[in-house]
Design an enzyme around this catalytic site. Structure first.
Site, PDB file in Angstrom:
ATOM      1  N   HIS A  68      -1.646 -11.485  -1.794  1.00 36.19           N
ATOM      2  CA  HIS A  68      -0.830 -10.646  -0.905  1.00 36.19           C
ATOM      3  C   HIS A  68      -1.290  -9.190  -0.967  1.00 36.19           C
ATOM      4  CE1 HIS A  68       3.092  -9.439   1.027  1.00 36.19           C
ATOM      5  NE2 HIS A  68       2.781  -8.308   0.408  1.00 36.19           N
ATOM      6  N   GLU A  69      -1.357  -8.645  -2.174  1.00 27.96           N
ATOM      7  CA  GLU A  69      -1.727  -7.236  -2.310  1.00 27.96           C
ATOM      8  C   GLU A  69      -3.178  -6.996  -1.896  1.00 27.96           C
ATOM      9  OE1 GLU A  69       0.478  -5.058  -2.695  1.00 27.96           O
ATOM     10  OE2 GLU A  69       2.088  -6.430  -3.226  1.00 27.96           O
ATOM     11  N   HIS A  91      -3.390  -6.244   1.748  1.00 31.68           N
ATOM     12  CA  HIS A  91      -3.183  -4.824   2.052  1.00 31.68           C
ATOM     13  C   HIS A  91      -4.463  -4.026   1.807  1.00 31.68           C
ATOM     14  CE1 HIS A  91       1.044  -4.875   2.919  1.00 31.68           C
ATOM     15  NE2 HIS A  91       1.416  -5.283   1.712  1.00 31.68           N
ATOM     16  N   HIS A 118      -7.060  -4.524   4.446  1.00 34.97           N
ATOM     17  CA  HIS A 118      -6.628  -3.822   5.661  1.00 34.97           C
ATOM     18  C   HIS A 118      -7.071  -2.358   5.565  1.00 34.97           C
ATOM     19  CE1 HIS A 118      -3.075  -3.136   8.702  1.00 34.97           C
ATOM     20  NE2 HIS A 118      -4.251  -2.957   9.246  1.00 34.97           N
TER      21      HIS A 118
END
Length: 691
Positions: free
Chosen positions: A477-478, A481, A484
């Site tokens: 998940h992290e 980020h 991105h």
């Protein structure tokens, strides 16, 4: 000239990283072995390589330098003829302040040295106050109006530059630039007051509650922290098998704090006053402008429709919990809020016998990082390179530094991995932007720098850091980020990477959770750290199935939180936040409100996600649609990976979120589509179709 310099920089970086040896093994080794200490005689380069930050006093130096630079750039923006240079100057101004404020925002929570944390906190306050003042600077705003009001000049701007100019103008508008001087001053004062209230509420929401130990039954006191004659309760103990422990923790930890209730009242009233002062119906209307949802009415429509669609499933989930509770020989047969997490976990254990310790040996941190490395290389041609940090660059010696490299474009940026637990480190999984990417005036691209913070067990002796399945999911998940931030190579740092609409920013991170649950992806790297045995396929199948157990009730709990957030930030109710909580809980949850509790005082997301807590659900809906349509059949598809990079990651916040979703899915999803995607996820195990 600018392009040639940029290409030269990329070419040099690419040559450097192609000379490196096996990248994956180096990355895995960087995380699976004890970190080597730096030579103490090296020169201290300062935190993140910022020379001033070799000591706490450096924050004041960096702050003063940023303020001087800001003064120069404000003058330049106000005196230069309107054109692209106006937007470039605004972005330089934003960058000069953000490079200090964002770094300080991280250090104030993560640095083990209190002197650093306190210095960083002061810098955050000073820079934050200046930003609020600049957002009501009439001359500065007028320079932007001169640009946006000149059709001839606007016609010469590219779409990215025009959008960034409009976003800067939006910042002015929501700060009340159109008001008269007295009202503008009031808006600034309200913003400054709100900064203090945010700090007070966040600090108070984390504090434990204390009670005389004689109040608690003697046989459960050992479950809590005892300080003399007082018992300190700093959490809900939601996973305790002892019902009395869960109940006591819930009632004591959530017992109303009068001063914090007043703080929350002031916070919500201040936000509403500010919103109406600058021309919005409510703070929610102000907060949702420019998001995918657009309006509070759309958010509530989304939450209500999702509640309706989940109604039968949610009822069945709570019925299952009630049956499970009967097996525990409880004195209270009704399912209470303190039972939810424990009972749903007990049901999963009974049905699937999911023991995290069975999985952990297959998920050494090094193996997981190699798996991510391989996945990103397959999807978008990006890989990691472990780098040796310099003296003073890190805030803790167990932090790892990764360079992120594209196979043809070269070095993209840096990720600092603060993954391991340590005393006084916050127990939270977060992504922090330290420096945004942008094309500088000299034609060189300013590389983005981010930090990923996790709470993983450190390696010990010959045993590497071993992750549970939930830790693996959080890591993916992290890292969503982080990528991105790395791949959102925008011209302007104001819209770099995750600097986009909140209900879009979570899409890349949640999408990575789908990859983390797919056996085809896991089988590429999940090996037993001692034997090399691959992770058995049936273990992943059971894990995926177990996630669906009580998932409707879990989702309904998130809907309740999101609805409460919306009501708090809507039009004033002129009643207590606890009365509002009780009503919203009865309407959107399904478990009863407990007398003399104030859960809202532990809802710290009210500060950072005010009126936007729904974003997790809406982002999950978009991520689900992207996974099904683009990656379900082939999670390694380079064609779809490049499509995803091009349509969603590359723009940061430089494009309307709805347009990015539309480009990715080749359709404009409706509220009904969002709801259907979430319901479909709960009804079918779509994450691993080969099982």
């Amino acid at each position: 000239m600018r392009c040639s310099r940029l290409l030269l920089q990329r070419s040099n970086a690419l040559a450097l990283y192609r000379r490196s040896v096996n990248t994956w093994s180096a990355v895995g080794a960087a995380f699976n072995v004890q970190h080597q200490r730096l030579e103490p005689l090296q020169k201290n380069v300062g935190l993140f390589g910022v020379p001033e930050l070799s000591g706490p006093a450096g924050f004041q130096m960096a702050q003063h330098q940023a303020l001087r630079e800001a003064e120069f750039l404000v003058h330049k923006a106000c005196t230069h003829p309107p054109g692209a240079v106006t937007v470039e100057t605004f972005d330089q101004l934003s960058d000069s302040l953000c490079r200090v404020a964002d770094l300080a925002d991280f250090i104030k929570v993560a640095h083990p040295d209190a002197a650093f944390r306190e210095a960083a906190e002061r810098t955050c306050v000073e820079i934050g106050t200046l930003v609020e003042i600049l957002n009501t600077n009439v001359d500065l705003c007028q320079s932007l109006k001169n640009l946006l009001g000149n059709e001839a000049v606007l016609a010469t701007l590219d779409s990215d530059t025009r959008r960034v100019a409009e976003l800067f103008m939006f910042d002015f508008e929501i700060s009340g630039i159109h008001l008269d001087e007295s009202k503008r001053s009031k808006a600034v004062a309200l913003n400054v007051k709100l900064l203090d209230l945010y700090h007070e509420f966040l600090s108070g929401s984390q504090l434990p509650n204390a009670i005389d130990k004689q109040v608690l039954p003697e046989h459960i006191r050992h479950c809590f922290s005892i300080d003399g004659n007082r018992v300190q309760i700093g959490g809900l103990h939601a996973d305790s098998p002892n019902e009395l422990v869960r109940e006591a923790a819930y009632k004591i930890f959530l017992y109303p704090n009068t001063s914090l209730l007043l703080c929350l009242d002031e916070l919500l009233a201040g936000r509403h006053e500010l919103a109406t002062l600058v021309g919005y119906e409510s703070f929610a209307h102000r907060a949702l402008k420019g998001t995918m949802a657009k309006t509070p009415e759309n958010v509530m429509k989304f939450l209500k429709l999702l509640t309706e669609k989940l109604s039968d499933r949610t009822s069945r989930d709570f019925k299952m919990m009630k049956e499970m509770k009967k097996k525990t020989h409880t004195t209270n047969p009704e399912v209470m809020p303190w039972d939810h997490a424990y009972l749903s976990s007990a049901i999963r254990t009974e049905m699937f016998n999911i023991d995290p310790s069975i999985y952990s040996p297959y998920f050494s941190l090094g193996a997981c990082m190699e798996g991510l490395n391989r996945l990103f290389m397959q999807l978008v041609g990006v890989y990691f390179q472990a780098e040796q940090p310099k003296m003073g660059e890190l805030w803790s010696e167990d932090v790892r530094k990764l360079a992120v490299v594209h196979e043809t474009e070269g070095l993209l940026g840096y990720i600092y991995c603060d993954f391991f637990r340590r005393p006084d480190k916050p127990h939270q999984d977060c992504h922090f932007t330290i420096r945004g990417g942008r094309l500088r005036e000299d034609g060189v691209y300013q590389l983005p720098v981010v930090v990923l913070m996790l709470s993983l067990p450190p390696p010990s002796g010959r045993t590497p850091s071993l992750l549970t399945p939930s830790m693996v999911e959080n890591l993916f998940h992290e890292m969503g980020h982080a990528m991105h931030s790395m791949l959102g190579r925008t011209l302007y740092q104001h819209v770099t990477g995750t600097r986009c609409s909140t209900d879009f920013a979570e899409v890349p991170s949640i999408l990575m959770e789908y990859f983390a649950s797919d056996y085809r992806v896991l089988s590429q790297f999940a090996r037993h750290y001692q034997t090399g045995e691959p992770l058995p396929e049936n273990l992943v199948s059971r894990l995926c199935e177990s996630k669906r157990v009580c998932s409707a009730a879990d989702t309904q709990l998130q809907i309740f939180y999101a609805a409460l957030d919306q009501v708090y930030h809507g039009k004033p109710q002129y009643r207590s936040t606890t009365d509002i909580l009780r009503e919203v809980q009865e309407k959107f949850y399904g478990l009863p409100y407990v007398h003399d509790t104030a859960w809202q005082l532990r809802f710290s997301h009210l500060v950072g996600y005010g009126a936007k807590y729904y974003s997790y659900l809406m982002s999950r809906a978009v991520a689900s649609m992207v996974w099904r349509q683009c990656f379900l059949q082939d999670p390694f598809s380079r064609v779809m990976g490049e499509h995803y990079h091009r349509e969603m990651l590359a723009h940061g916040g430089g494009k309307e979120p709805v347009l990015m979703v539309q480009g990715m899915l080749q359709k404009t999803p409706t509220i009904e589509d969002f709801v259907d995607a979430l319901v479909l996820d709960l009804n079918a195990n779509v994450k691993s179709p080969v099982l």
